[in-house]
Enzyme design. Structure first.
Site, short mmCIF file in Angstrom:
data_model
loop_
_atom_site.label_atom_id
_atom_site.label_comp_id
_atom_site.label_asym_id
_atom_site.label_seq_id
_atom_site.Cartn_x
_atom_site.Cartn_y
_atom_site.Cartn_z
N TYR A 155 5.27 -7.51 16.15
CA TYR A 155 5.34 -6.31 15.31
C TYR A 155 5.94 -5.14 16.10
CZ TYR A 155 3.64 -2.61 12.15
OH TYR A 155 3.53 -1.54 11.29
N ASN A 166 19.91 -6.66 7.05
CA ASN A 166 20.36 -6.77 5.65
C ASN A 166 20.36 -5.42 4.95
OD1 ASN A 166 20.92 -9.51 5.64
ND2 ASN A 166 18.81 -10.08 5.18
N ASP A 173 10.22 -7.14 -3.26
CA ASP A 173 9.03 -7.55 -2.50
C ASP A 173 8.87 -9.07 -2.59
OD1 ASP A 173 6.39 -5.52 -1.71
OD2 ASP A 173 6.12 -7.70 -1.60
N ALA A 222 10.91 2.37 7.89
CA ALA A 222 9.50 2.64 8.22
C ALA A 222 9.22 2.01 9.58
CB ALA A 222 8.59 2.04 7.16
N LYS A 261 25.60 0.24 4.49
CA LYS A 261 26.98 0.45 4.96
C LYS A 261 27.97 0.16 3.82
CE LYS A 261 30.32 -2.01 7.68
NZ LYS A 261 30.57 -3.23 8.43
N PHE A 301 0.83 -1.21 0.00
CA PHE A 301 0.00 0.00 0.00
C PHE A 301 0.87 1.27 0.00
CE2 PHE A 301 -2.06 2.82 3.36
CZ PHE A 301 -2.73 3.61 2.44
P1 NAD Z 1 1.60 -3.57 3.17
O1 NAD Z 1 1.37 -4.90 3.80
O2 NAD Z 1 0.61 -3.07 2.17
O3 NAD Z 1 3.03 -3.53 2.50
C1 NAD Z 1 4.16 -4.22 3.01
C2 NAD Z 1 4.93 -4.81 1.84
O4 NAD Z 1 6.08 -5.51 2.34
C3 NAD Z 1 4.09 -5.81 1.05
O5 NAD Z 1 4.21 -5.55 -0.33
C4 NAD Z 1 4.71 -7.16 1.42
O6 NAD Z 1 4.54 -8.13 0.43
C5 NAD Z 1 6.16 -6.76 1.66
N1 NAD Z 1 6.90 -7.69 2.52
C6 NAD Z 1 6.53 -8.17 3.73
N2 NAD Z 1 7.48 -8.99 4.21
C7 NAD Z 1 8.48 -9.01 3.29
C8 NAD Z 1 9.73 -9.69 3.22
N3 NAD Z 1 10.15 -10.50 4.19
N4 NAD Z 1 10.51 -9.50 2.12
C9 NAD Z 1 10.10 -8.68 1.11
N5 NAD Z 1 8.92 -8.02 1.13
C10 NAD Z 1 8.12 -8.18 2.21
O7 NAD Z 1 1.76 -2.54 4.37
P2 NAD Z 1 1.86 -0.95 4.32
O8 NAD Z 1 0.67 -0.42 5.01
O9 NAD Z 1 2.19 -0.49 2.96
O10 NAD Z 1 3.12 -0.71 5.27
C11 NAD Z 1 4.40 -0.36 4.77
C12 NAD Z 1 5.34 -0.09 5.93
O11 NAD Z 1 4.85 1.01 6.69
C13 NAD Z 1 5.48 -1.26 6.89
O12 NAD Z 1 6.82 -1.35 7.32
C14 NAD Z 1 4.59 -0.89 8.04
O13 NAD Z 1 5.03 -1.45 9.24
C15 NAD Z 1 4.73 0.62 8.05
N6 NAD Z 1 3.54 1.26 8.66
C16 NAD Z 1 2.35 1.32 7.98
C17 NAD Z 1 1.25 1.91 8.59
C18 NAD Z 1 -0.08 2.04 7.89
O14 NAD Z 1 -1.02 2.58 8.47
N7 NAD Z 1 -0.25 1.58 6.67
C19 NAD Z 1 1.36 2.41 9.90
C20 NAD Z 1 2.57 2.30 10.56
C21 NAD Z 1 3.66 1.73 9.93
#
Ligand code: NAD
Length: 340
Positions: free
Chosen positions: A170, A124, A58, A139, A130, A38
């Site tokens: 989380y 990673n 991804d 994030a 680095k 997203f």
């Molecule tokens: P999302 O689930 O839509 O996107 C996360 C993406 O990471 C997905 O495309 C998923 O396939 C990918 N992913 C997950 N594990 C992976 C891995 N091991 N290797 C490669 N890709 C991987 O979530 P989002 O809402 O877009 O969130 C994005 C970031 O923002 C996250 O780190 C989340 O913790 C942070 N965040 C989001 C919100 C929110 O309200 N949307 C709030 C706080 C923090």
């Protein structure tokens, strides 16, 4: 220079959005982990439109190729299917490290994997930064504050997290990601940026992600009862995706390296929020109350004075406008599902 930046190019087909042409010092090679999700896919849209070369990594756990399909034929874009718990070797200038499941049903689905993604995945990315001298934006989340005892939450509040609760994979995963970022910054001189993101909503949210925005919109569109966990007096603040992306880019390109809250400080009770969505959708749903959820924070609202001061950032999209766009997206998704 202005002329060069203004020229629009890059479209090889009618469906590929226009992008700026940047000359080499301005044009950056940018890695976005989790870029099919997203937040990531909206960030990719802006970075691409601004003329940068963007590589998305991804594993498609929650992300979708369709979020990015409009870029597939663009020469500045590359998509790599890769799980960031495994090392990655690539040359870039900046890394936006977003890969992590973000909604409770997704991150609780495999808690060990959630911790690995946030701990090993972040190691990673910091290790890569680095080696190649890149800047990394990690994030993080408002969940590092847990169920906060300080309100609203400023960045120097250390939080109130249950380390062994159902959400800890989380919350603690993100806390270790932050600790790792500052360890690499101090010990290895890696340039880090940490965004503490608060609830964000908008088109391309997963319609089944189990959080209030998607739950309430889906329930209203289907004319089902809108379910509130607890008595509905718990509060949340919601930022529209365009505001968040603007904040992430400003933070990455700023000189500020301590954590920064990015969220909308307008606070609503869950009951107010459910009522607003019900009215905007205009269906016949009733609002019902059910048992509260374990470790559900009671109040959540960012103190964004730091983002205002350091980044000159403030959210601009009013909740009603953002919700209308999101509801429109959900309607389309539902009709696509019905057609297929
Ligand atoms: P999302 O689930 O839509 O996107 C996360 C993406 O990471 C997905 O495309 C998923 O396939 C990918 N992913 C997950 N594990 C992976 C891995 N091991 N290797 C490669 N890709 C991987 O979530 P989002 O809402 O877009 O969130 C994005 C970031 O923002 C996250 O780190 C989340 O913790 C942070 N965040 C989001 C919100 C929110 O309200 N949307 C709030 C706080 C923090």
């Amino acid at each position: 220079l202005e002329l060069r930046i203004k020229i629009l190019e890059g479209s090889t087909s009618k469906n590929v959005p226009n992008t700026r042409r940047l000359s080499s010092p301005e044009r950056k090679r940018i890695l976005v982990t989790g870029g099919a999700g997203f937040v990531g896919s909206h960030l990719v849209d802006i970075l691409m439109k601004n003329g940068h070369e963007v590589t998305v990594v991804d594993n498609f756990f929650t992300g979708r190729k369709s979020n990015l399909h409009h870029w597939f034929s663009h020469k500045n874009f590359e998509l790599i299917h890769h799980d960031i718990v495994n090392p990655l070797y690539i040359e870039v200038d900046q890394i936006y490290h977003l890969a992590s499941p973000a909604s409770p049903p997704h991150y609780m689905f495999n808690p060990v994997k959630t911790i690995k993604t946030n701990a090993l995945g972040t190691i990673n990315m910091l290790g890569l930064a680095k080696r190649i001298g890149a800047r990394v934006l990690v994030a993080s989340t408002s969940e590092v504050y847990g169920d906060p005892q300080v309100h609203p939450q400023p960045e120097d509040y250390w939080g109130n997290v249950n380390p062994i609760g159902p959400r800890s994979c989380y919350d603690e995963g993100k806390r270790i990601a932050e600790a790792l970022s500052y360890a690499y910054a101090k010990q290895e001189n890696v340039a880090v940026r940490v965004a503490r993101i608060f609830n964000t909503y908008g088109p391309r949210m997963n319609i089944n992600d189990g959080r209030v925005v998607s739950n309430f919109i889906m329930q209203s569109l289907l004319n089902h009862s809108i379910t509130i966990y607890g008595d509905g007096t718990q509060t949340r603040s919601f930022a529209y995706i365009d505001d968040l992306v603007d904040g992430l880019i400003k933070l990455m390109n700023s000189n500020y390296s301590l954590p920064v809250n990015l969220g909308n400080p307008e606070e609503y009770t869950i009951l107010e929020f459910a009522t607003l969505i019900k009215n905007l959708v205009g269906g016949s749903s009733s609002i019902v109350f059910t048992d509260g959820v374990e470790d559900d924070p009671q109040r959540r609202r960012p103190d964004i004075s730091r983002a205002r001061r350091e980044l000159n950032w403030t959210p601009k999209v009013p909740l009603k406008i953002g919700l209308k766009k999101t509801i429109e997206y959900f309607r389309k998704e539902m009709s696509n599902l019905n057609e297929n």
